[in-house]
Enzyme design. Sequence first.
Site, PDB file in Angstrom:
ATOM      1  N   ASP A  45     -82.825 -13.242   0.115  1.00 23.92           N
ATOM      2  CA  ASP A  45     -82.356 -12.846   1.456  1.00 23.92           C
ATOM      3  C   ASP A  45     -82.537 -11.338   1.650  1.00 23.92           C
ATOM      4  O   ASP A  45     -82.197 -10.797   2.710  1.00 23.92           O
ATOM      5  CB  ASP A  45     -80.909 -13.304   1.703  1.00 23.92           C
ATOM      6  CG  ASP A  45     -79.904 -12.704   0.752  1.00 23.92           C
ATOM      7  OD1 ASP A  45     -80.308 -12.026  -0.220  1.00 23.92           O
ATOM      8  OD2 ASP A  45     -78.686 -12.908   0.974  1.00 23.92           O
ATOM      9  N   SER A  46     -83.112 -10.663   0.644  1.00 19.93           N
ATOM     10  CA  SER A  46     -83.566  -9.278   0.834  1.00 19.93           C
ATOM     11  C   SER A  46     -84.579  -9.223   1.967  1.00 19.93           C
ATOM     12  O   SER A  46     -84.896  -8.149   2.474  1.00 19.93           O
ATOM     13  CB  SER A  46     -84.193  -8.742  -0.459  1.00 19.93           C
ATOM     14  OG  SER A  46     -85.134  -9.660  -0.992  1.00 19.93           O
ATOM     15  N   ASP A  84     -82.556 -18.124  -1.737  1.00 28.63           N
ATOM     16  CA  ASP A  84     -81.191 -17.602  -1.562  1.00 28.63           C
ATOM     17  C   ASP A  84     -80.437 -18.364  -0.488  1.00 28.63           C
ATOM     18  O   ASP A  84     -80.979 -18.644   0.590  1.00 28.63           O
ATOM     19  CB  ASP A  84     -81.253 -16.130  -1.124  1.00 28.63           C
ATOM     20  CG  ASP A  84     -81.064 -15.176  -2.281  1.00 28.63           C
ATOM     21  OD1 ASP A  84     -80.476 -15.565  -3.307  1.00 28.63           O
ATOM     22  OD2 ASP A  84     -81.505 -14.019  -2.138  1.00 28.63           O
ATOM     23  N   LYS A 113     -79.774 -19.996  -4.937  1.00 33.92           N
ATOM     24  CA  LYS A 113     -79.011 -18.901  -5.544  1.00 33.92           C
ATOM     25  C   LYS A 113     -77.862 -18.520  -4.621  1.00 33.92           C
ATOM     26  O   LYS A 113     -78.055 -18.441  -3.400  1.00 33.92           O
ATOM     27  CB  LYS A 113     -79.929 -17.698  -5.797  1.00 33.92           C
ATOM     28  CG  LYS A 113     -79.196 -16.465  -6.355  1.00 33.92           C
ATOM     29  CD  LYS A 113     -80.142 -15.453  -6.974  1.00 33.92           C
ATOM     30  CE  LYS A 113     -80.806 -14.532  -5.985  1.00 33.92           C
ATOM     31  NZ  LYS A 113     -79.879 -13.695  -5.204  1.00 33.92           N
ATOM     32  N   GLU A 115     -74.215 -15.869  -4.344  1.00 34.98           N
ATOM     33  CA  GLU A 115     -73.558 -14.676  -4.892  1.00 34.98           C
ATOM     34  C   GLU A 115     -72.059 -14.881  -5.038  1.00 34.98           C
ATOM     35  O   GLU A 115     -71.409 -15.343  -4.095  1.00 34.98           O
ATOM     36  CB  GLU A 115     -73.800 -13.487  -3.949  1.00 34.98           C
ATOM     37  CG  GLU A 115     -75.260 -13.126  -3.793  1.00 34.98           C
ATOM     38  CD  GLU A 115     -75.478 -11.968  -2.818  1.00 34.98           C
ATOM     39  OE1 GLU A 115     -74.488 -11.354  -2.362  1.00 34.98           O
ATOM     40  OE2 GLU A 115     -76.644 -11.701  -2.502  1.00 34.98           O
ATOM     41  N   GLU A 182     -77.118  -8.199 -11.359  1.00 29.06           N
ATOM     42  CA  GLU A 182     -77.675  -7.054 -10.624  1.00 29.06           C
ATOM     43  C   GLU A 182     -76.827  -5.798 -10.829  1.00 29.06           C
ATOM     44  O   GLU A 182     -75.603  -5.821 -10.642  1.00 29.06           O
ATOM     45  CB  GLU A 182     -77.761  -7.405  -9.123  1.00 29.06           C
ATOM     46  CG  GLU A 182     -78.320  -6.259  -8.277  1.00 29.06           C
ATOM     47  CD  GLU A 182     -78.783  -6.680  -6.884  1.00 29.06           C
ATOM     48  OE1 GLU A 182     -78.772  -7.883  -6.578  1.00 29.06           O
ATOM     49  OE2 GLU A 182     -79.153  -5.782  -6.100  1.00 29.06           O
TER      50      GLU A 182
HETATM   51  O1  KIV Z   1     -82.439 -11.126  -2.225  1.00 25.00           O
HETATM   52  C1  KIV Z   1     -83.044 -10.771  -3.253  1.00 25.00           C
HETATM   53  O2  KIV Z   1     -84.211 -10.394  -3.238  1.00 25.00           O
HETATM   54  C2  KIV Z   1     -82.301 -10.814  -4.502  1.00 25.00           C
HETATM   55  C3  KIV Z   1     -82.872 -10.110  -5.688  1.00 25.00           C
HETATM   56  C4  KIV Z   1     -82.910  -8.655  -5.476  1.00 25.00           C
HETATM   57  C5  KIV Z   1     -82.178 -10.479  -6.942  1.00 25.00           C
HETATM   58  O3  KIV Z   1     -81.256 -11.385  -4.565  1.00 25.00           O
END
Ligand code: KIV
Length: 263
Positions: A45-46, A84, A113, A115, A182
């Site tokens: 989600d970056s 994510d 994934k 958090e 992280e």
């Molecule tokens: O969103 C993302 O790219 C991430 C990585 C930086 C681990 O969660």
Amino acid sequence: MSKITLTSLNKMKKEGRKIACLTAYDASFARIIDEAGMDITLVGDSLGMVIQGSESTLKVSMRDMIYHTRIVSDVSKHAFIISDMPFMSYATPAQALGNAARLVAEGGAEMVKLEGGAQFAETIKLLAEHGIPVCAHLGFTPQSINKLGGYKVQGKDQDTARQIARDALLLEAVGADMLVLECVPADLGAEITARLKIPVIGIGAGVDCDGQVLVIYDLIGITPRQARFSKNFLETSASVQAAIKKYIREVRNSEFPGEDHRF
Ligand code: KIV
């Protein structure tokens, strides 16, 4: 090149072979990354920051994640695909199950994934019971940026370090299949990696993690602000393809992250 699966990743952990992971959000980069032999492609989600231009990941929606995950999974033949779960898409276990199922069924994700720590134990257990592999994400968790008060290394004092280690063990016990760690001190990254059976992928968590992940735009040096833990591999390579291959090589032989890229 054969397809990477959760079984192959677990075998790599057992045999002490390092795992290389990189983000991708579109077909062109996903294809290059895949052809370079990356073990895992993360649709992070970056993308809220590097694709959409936001200051954080908080505006990313399920629609965005499904869209980008489908594009990446469609062209990836080798890498294992993780997607994510965006902000507030897993606030309750039932909501998480519905949204994780969409990332798998509509997006083609092979793992989702999310958090957070112990508060997501029930959610991770539920997803695992339904056959959805989960990667937990501890340490600095970008979706909590407003609570954490900025981009800060986590687990620097004894209490928070112990909390992160306890959460990691608990989430493994309830069914997490992988952990992203992280921005934590390298010695904490090493300790957690040694104590868990599941692969631990670090970003700013030291060289002793089972693998490393970076954001592709950091790797090619086109993000406005280079974080201490990332590295511009294009600076010393002749092409994007060569830069990605160099990253894979440096992860595999524990050259990256070097001293300059650890906390
Ligand atoms: O969103 C993302 O790219 C991430 C990585 C930086 C681990 O969660």
